[in-house]
Design a protein around this motif. Structure first.
Motif: not given
Lengths: 367, 384, 248
Positions: B308, B376-377, B380, C97
């Protein structure tokens, strides 16, 4: 219950020295090189690689090398021919500059080193430095180019490391103000201003430097009226400035965004006008914030100037390539490129060390 | 009343914008008129008609079949395809090398970490062009003449004209081999799914890695043998001073690829390193305290968080790589800038060619940006 | 108290960071079901001590025996011990995450090789215990500090440990969230979980601890039952520390 219990005084046990196995060479070896099976295998592989690669390199570069003499001393197999560098170092450093006038580039070089020393050592106040650098360039330009008392030397004779440094330095110096204007323009609330700025920045950043150099070198003569033609070096320099300013604009934009809005609030509350707020409060802080990134751009630009060989200018790398084509000294490009590599590395590494030390010193200092 | 005072406030803003746009338009018009005059004076054509004119450009490294008799437009297309081809391969390989370099730099092994640091510091402080010249002259100078080629394996020849390899020519039976490969890949995907279901249900998965490897090698191999080994090779044969037949990796291509990969990997390595170091040490502590093995800690905790952090910087590096591929012009690999430059040399239509370059590079840039932004989105970390 | 089994046996523990002697000759026995609170000024080595207990830090001299297994570099022994010893950190260290549920099921699935459904059942049970079951699908970044720490406690509990180590669990929390975490810890204590807790919360020590240990300069200065410790500290250092801590 014992009311009058005496309080005991605690004396700490004296510290004992660490056991030998916890410090010392053996321990270091065990911890860093052989801490596990995988690590031990990796260490052995690395040592094998180094043993295979380093000795031949050292024997080529130092032991079997020829340091002085003429071309007949250097046979093609065997060691490096540093005599080649010894014979060619002048054109590698200043290009085809007239040899009898060589004191002029040397003088500019010394001034350059002096101003760099002043900047890096932090001895002088910032306001002096901001004036010192442009002054240096005017003087250097006069010394190298001539005019007003000195014999003129045409720009076609400028080359070598002098040209690389000159292109990079002028490029950075002039692209910083332009880049700042672009960044401010990009932030502007007026669509008529922000749109051309954004368009310019994104266009330049999206294409390789070579296309910009081609544009400058080949297209610019077409854009200008017949009577206003400018020489190739100037065209390339303009191209470099435009290219660099787009990247500097992005760096400065990051800095502008990092300045907290509380600063502008406070400044406005004090009654400063919008321009004064930008000039005196926001911009200085933004620049201080991104100083390391600006140094990074300097390094990148210096490396990028090597591309001017493609549009016909013989800079440091270009001279190395040209020198290796000399009929008398054929087949020694490796030495030429090695010399280039060492010089580039020293300059770029030095700049990146400076940038890192600025980062460590933190955004305060200065003044 | 308020309308006029509003107008009074807006007036300077409107005036300034009009002024700026006016200046921009004026300058643009001036440039346009000058250009027209200059083009006429120098007898240079305008427009893209030249694209359908026969070019006569010799390009010896193309993805599609090409003859010098082909048009300028087709030649330019060959150049653009070469640019894209080199960029894709370089992106994939430099990412792999970059991850290795990044992991090496954070290794607990002092020697490995130092070697990684030396690699990065050397490659980042030398211009890419210098690295390319180095690779090219090292590749060219130290390799022998075709008549004395190096032969590391039978029928593979390495000399200063390139690496000559046998070119495989697929016969009819090959379709079965490809079908078998497709089946093996599908089977592996199915296997991964089944293993995950099994682990969810009982806690123990299958050794999917080894089994799928065996499948992907074994099944096509079996088909290959059963269809009578349907591959013939067009061998490179020395005729006179050069090789004919087979396929060749030219030194220009190899040098460009190696230079780009090594240079970009140094930057990607730095991104990976700062990504790994940015993961809080407490994450390691927590994972260890839970009893996770080091490989699991890496896979489940460290690497996802590293990814990330790395993506924005790595996107930049990919875009730079594509732009850096234009340095091919300096060592003679026929990429888009190389071919375009030759065309300009022949017919002086710099404006059209440069415009085409910009259009292609901007499009590639846009595609890279959009894909990486999408990626990337997707990864995240969700915050408040 | 009936003589319970010794679950953590620390003998002659010495640790150096380079040349700095951070733990000096520590001797400590923790019995099953005991609740120990370790306090002391910062730099006294208390965090280092409990981090040695699950080998997040290595010791150079002395022995640590946890649940019958000695802590050495041996990986098999280490795996065994880390399954039985859970730890809660000052900075929670949740995996950002993954969802809360995934944080809890990660270790049971991959270390205890549990089926996913069973792991999720256990996870939801413990999330209910710490009163945070409705946040199961959220990410740690979406929770408050107190909620995150309670999730961290539940994550440690999901491995069904015999011993829980707490490293200043409330020091990073805003004052109004400290109570919710302490309440969970008190409940655990009342269920006779063996706990070793480094903390400044003296109220917690008074309520729940069987023994309070005061450390300074890397050594154990004194240890006693809470009543004796707070009313009758033996050493000057202890008295000084208590006077500073109990000010507010």
């Amino acid at each position: 219950m014992n009311q009058e219990q005496k309080t005991l005084v605690f004396t700490p046990t004296p510290a004992a020295p660490a056991p030998i196995a916890a410090t010392g060479v053996i321990h270091w070896l065990r911890k860093n090189l052989f801490s596990s099976w995988t690590n031990s295998i990796l260490t052995v592989l690395c040592i094998a690689l180094l043993a295979k690669g380093i000795p031949p390199l050292i024997s080529w570069a130092f032991i079997d090398a020829v340091w002085t003499g003429g071309p007949e001393m250097c046979t093609n197999d065997g060691g490096a021919c540093w005599a080649f560098i010894g014979a060619k170092y002048r054109i590698l450093l200043v290009g085809t500059y007239p040899p009898d006038l060589i004191w002029r580039p040397i003088a500019s070089g010394l001034l350059f080193v002096g101003v760099i020393a002043a900047t890096v050592s932090g001895c002088c106040k910032n306001r002096y430095l901001i004036g010192l650098w442009p002054l240096l360039f005017v003087i250097a330009l006069w010394l190298i180019g001539g005019g007003a008392g000195l014999a003129e030397v045409d720009q076609s004779m400028w080359g070598g490391l002098m040209l690389s440094l000159g292109l990079a330095a002028v490029g950075i110096l002039l692209s910083i103000p332009f880049g700042i204007l672009l960044a401010l323009g990009r932030q502007s609330k007026m669509v008529g201003i922000s749109t051309p700025c954004i368009g310019f920045i994104e266009l330049i950043r999206g294409v390789p430097l070579i296309t910009i150099l081609f544009m400058a070198s080949v297209m610019m003569p077409l854009f200008l009226p017949e009577d206003m033609q400018i020489n190739n070096l100037l065209r390339v320099q303009i191209g470099i400035i435009l290219f660099s300013s787009a990247y500097i604009a992005e760096v400065v934009r990051g800095g502008l965004q990092a300045v907290s809005s509380g600063q502008t609030d406070a400044a406005k509350a004090l009654g400063l006008s919008k321009w004064m707020v930008t000039l005196f409060i926001v911009l200085p802080q933004a620049l201080r914030h991104v100083l390391p990134a600006l140094i990074g751009r300097c390094i990148a630009l210096f490396k990028d100037t090597s591309l001017v060989i493609i549009v016909g200018l013989l800079d440091f790398l270009g001279m190395a390539k040209a020198a290796s084509q000399d009929q008398v000294w054929l087949g020694h490009d490796a030495e030429g490129y090695a010399f280039c590599a060492v010089m580039y590395w020293c300059i770029c590494f030095g700049m990146s060390r400076y940038g890192r030390s600025l980062e460590k010193r933190g955004p305060k200092k200065n003044n | 009343m308020s309308l006029t005072s509003d107008l009074k406030n807006q007036l300077p803003v409107i005036l300034i914008q009009t002024l700026v746009i006016g200046v921009v338009i004026y300058v643009a018009l001036q440039l346009f008129y000058n250009t027209q005059a200059n083009l006429e004076a120098r007898n240079i054509a305008s427009g893209f008609d030249f694209m359908s004119v026969e070019g006569g450009l010799p390009i010896n490294d193309t993805l599609l079949p090409y003859e010098p008799a082909d048009t300028y437009g087709y030649a330019f297309l060959m150049g653009a395809l070469n640019t894209i081809f080199v960029s894709i391969i370089a992106i994939v390989l430099s990412t792999i090398l970059g991850v290795i370099v990044g992991c090496a730099r954070v290794s607990t092994n002092w020697l490995v970490a130092k070697l990684g640091a030396v690699y990065v510091e050397i490659l980042r402080n030398i211009p890419l062009l210098l690295t390319l010249f180095f690779c090219y002259s090292v590749v060219l100078v130290s390799l022998p003449h075709p008549r004395e080629s190096l032969v590391p394996f039978e029928d593979i020849f390495i000399n200063n004209r390139g690496i000559f390899l046998p070119r495989p020519e697929f016969q009819d039976g090959m379709t079965w081999v490809f079908v078998a490969l497709a089946v093996a890949i599908a089977g592996s995907i199915f296997l991964f799914r089944k293993s995950k279901q099994l682990r969810d249900a009982t806690g123990k998965g299958l050794h999917t890695g080894w089994i799928s490897l065996a499948l992907c090698v074994g099944l096509p191999g079996l088909a290959f043998l059963m269809t009578g080994q349907p591959i013939t090779f067009d061998m490179p044969v020395l005729k006179g001073f050069n090789f004919k037949g087979g396929m060749v990796l030219r030194p220009e291509f190899s040098a460009l690829l190696i230079g780009l990969i090594m240079y970009t990997a140094a930057f990607i390595g730095e991104n990976v390193r700062s990504g790994i170091q940015s993961v809080d040490k407490g994450q390691l502590d927590a994972a260890k305290a839970l009893g996770l093995k080091p490989s699991l800690v890496m896979r489940k905790v460290i690497l996802p968080q590293t990814l990330r952090v790395c993506i924005p910087a790595t996107t930049n590096d990919y875009a730079s790589l594509v732009k850096n591929s234009s340095l091919a012009v300096a060592i003679g690999y026929p990429d888009m800038v190389s071919v375009g430059g030759t065309i300009i040399g022949q017919n002086d239509q710099a404006i059209e060619i440069i415009g085409l370059w910009m259009a292609v590079y901007l499009t590639i840039n846009l595609i890279i940006s959009l894909s990486m932004n999408w990626f990337n989105s997707k990864v995240q970390v969700v915050e408040r | 108290m009936e003589s319970q089994k010794v679950v953590i046996d620390v003998k002659g523990l010495n640790k150096w960071y380079g040349d700095f002697h951070v733990l000096k000759n520590i001797d400590l026995q923790v019995r099953k079901g005991e609740r120990i609170v370790i306090c002391g000024p910062s730099g006294s080595g208390k965090s280092t001590l409990i981090r040695c207990m699950n080998r997040l830090e290595h010791h150079q001299e002395g022995t640590i025996i946890v649940d019958g297994t000695e802590l050495t570099g041996n990986l098999k022994g280490l795996e065994k011990i880390r399954k039985e010893v859970g730890m809660v950190f000052q900075n929670f260290n949740l995996f950002p995450h993954m969802t809360v549920l995934e944080n809890l099921t990660l270790a049971p699935i991959w270390v205890r090789k549990m089926p996913k459904k069973e792991a999720e059942k256990i996870a939801m049970h413990y999330l209910g215990r710490v009163r945070i079951a409705e946040q199961a699908k959220k990410y740690p970044g979406q929770l408050s500090g107190g909620q995150q720490q309670r999730v961290a406690i539940a994550r440690a509990l999901c491995m069904n440990p015999n011993i829980l180590l707490f490293d200043e669990p409330t020091s990073a929390l805003d004052p109004e969230m400290i109570k919710e975490v302490l309440d969970v810890m008190i409940e655990l204590a009342e269920e006779n979980m063996t706990m070793v807790c480094v903390t400044h919360e003296m109220g917690f020590a008074r309520t729940v601890a069987d023994r309070v240990i005061f450390m300074d300069y890397g050594e154990i200065v004194e240890q006693n039952s809470p009543e004796e410790f707070f009313s009758n500290p033996q050493y000057d250092r202890t008295k000084l520390f208590l006077s500073q801590i109990l000010q507010h």
